[in-house]
Design a protein around this motif. Structure first.
Motif, mmCIF file in Angstrom:
data_model
loop_
_atom_site.group_PDB
_atom_site.id
_atom_site.type_symbol
_atom_site.label_atom_id
_atom_site.label_comp_id
_atom_site.label_asym_id
_atom_site.label_seq_id
_atom_site.Cartn_x
_atom_site.Cartn_y
_atom_site.Cartn_z
ATOM 1 N N GLU A 79 -10.470 20.789 53.735
ATOM 2 C CA GLU A 79 -9.816 21.872 53.021
ATOM 3 C C GLU A 79 -8.445 22.095 53.629
ATOM 4 N N ILE A 87 -6.436 22.287 48.428
ATOM 5 C CA ILE A 87 -7.132 21.022 48.230
ATOM 6 C C ILE A 87 -8.483 21.153 48.923
ATOM 7 N N ALA A 89 -12.048 18.792 49.381
ATOM 8 C CA ALA A 89 -12.778 17.547 49.131
ATOM 9 C C ALA A 89 -14.092 17.624 49.890
ATOM 10 N N VAL A 94 -13.288 16.171 44.508
ATOM 11 C CA VAL A 94 -12.008 16.724 44.952
ATOM 12 C C VAL A 94 -11.599 17.820 43.969
ATOM 13 N N ARG A 95 -11.194 18.971 44.518
ATOM 14 C CA ARG A 95 -10.714 20.074 43.707
ATOM 15 C C ARG A 95 -9.292 20.403 44.135
ATOM 16 N N GLU A 104 -10.825 19.678 38.721
ATOM 17 C CA GLU A 104 -11.883 19.126 39.553
ATOM 18 C C GLU A 104 -12.110 17.675 39.170
ATOM 19 N N TRP A 107 -16.564 12.244 42.227
ATOM 20 C CA TRP A 107 -16.217 10.988 42.879
ATOM 21 C C TRP A 107 -16.235 9.820 41.901
ATOM 22 N N VAL A 113 -7.437 7.936 46.084
ATOM 23 C CA VAL A 113 -6.856 9.161 46.632
ATOM 24 C C VAL A 113 -5.806 8.732 47.635
ATOM 25 N N SER A 115 -2.650 9.962 50.269
ATOM 26 C CA SER A 115 -2.043 11.087 50.994
ATOM 27 C C SER A 115 -0.740 10.620 51.620
ATOM 28 N N VAL A 128 -4.417 12.328 43.468
ATOM 29 C CA VAL A 128 -5.684 11.796 42.969
ATOM 30 C C VAL A 128 -5.364 10.919 41.764
ATOM 31 N N LEU A 155 -9.137 14.431 55.844
ATOM 32 C CA LEU A 155 -9.233 13.806 54.527
ATOM 33 C C LEU A 155 -9.803 12.396 54.636
ATOM 34 N N LEU A 159 -13.137 10.918 52.775
ATOM 35 C CA LEU A 159 -13.047 9.728 51.928
ATOM 36 C C LEU A 159 -13.974 8.623 52.444
#
Length: 167
Positions: A79, A87, A89, A94-95, A104, A107, A113, A115, A128, A155, A159
């Protein structure tokens, strides 16, 4: 007979004209019975005070790097939030939320995803990607640069735990 001098432009049916075109976006919810009407809602100063309190609580919880809900879910939870965006997850997916917009992704709806941290600042961007070649970026501003490193690690842990199972 009339003749057109310019190109014929077709009507635009996309997310810029119709937000319902974007999968994953939630619609506007009708107010519940007993909900305050717009004129009964608090004035701007009261709303600002409540928002400031919530922002302080979020900044305190973000300092823990990975999440208050980790004990509830039994697995890793990521978060990250700032005053406008969030964010989350976890095992469900993932939201992303930014101001009053939210989406939303389960998966099985996610192709990738990504970053990225800002080169000079405190910006952390998560994008995303869906299988239908759409992407949904969100940018979070960290309280300091040290949070970004923790966010990336959190994250990655989520993942590794959930995304590999779904693909």
């Amino acid at each position: 007979m009339e003749q057109s001098n310019g190109p014929i432009q077709q009507p635009l049916h996309a997310a810029s004209a119709d937000p319902a075109f974007v999968p994953g976006l939630t619609g506007v919810v009708a107010p519940l019975d007993g909900a305050p009407e717009p004129e009964d809602r608090p004035q701007d100063a009261a709303v600002d005070a409540v928002v400031d309190e919530v922002v302080d609580e979020v900044e305190d919880s973000v300092g823990e790097d990975a999440a208050p809900a980790a004990a509830d879910a039994g697995g890793p939870v990521f978060e990250a939030a700032d005053r406008r965006g969030r964010i989350v997850a976890d095992a469900e997916g993932v939201r992303l939320s930014y101001d009053e917009e939210a989406c939303e992704f389960r998966w099985d709806e996610i192709a990738a995803v990504e970053s990225e941290k800002g080169r000079f600042g405190k910006r952390f961007t998560v994008t995303v990607h869906t299988p239908d070649r759409r992407w949904y970026p969100i940018e979070i501003i960290a309280p300091d640069r040290g949070h970004i490193t923790g966010w990336e690690a959190g994250l990655d842990a989520v993942l590794d735990a959930y995304f590999d199972e779904a693909s």
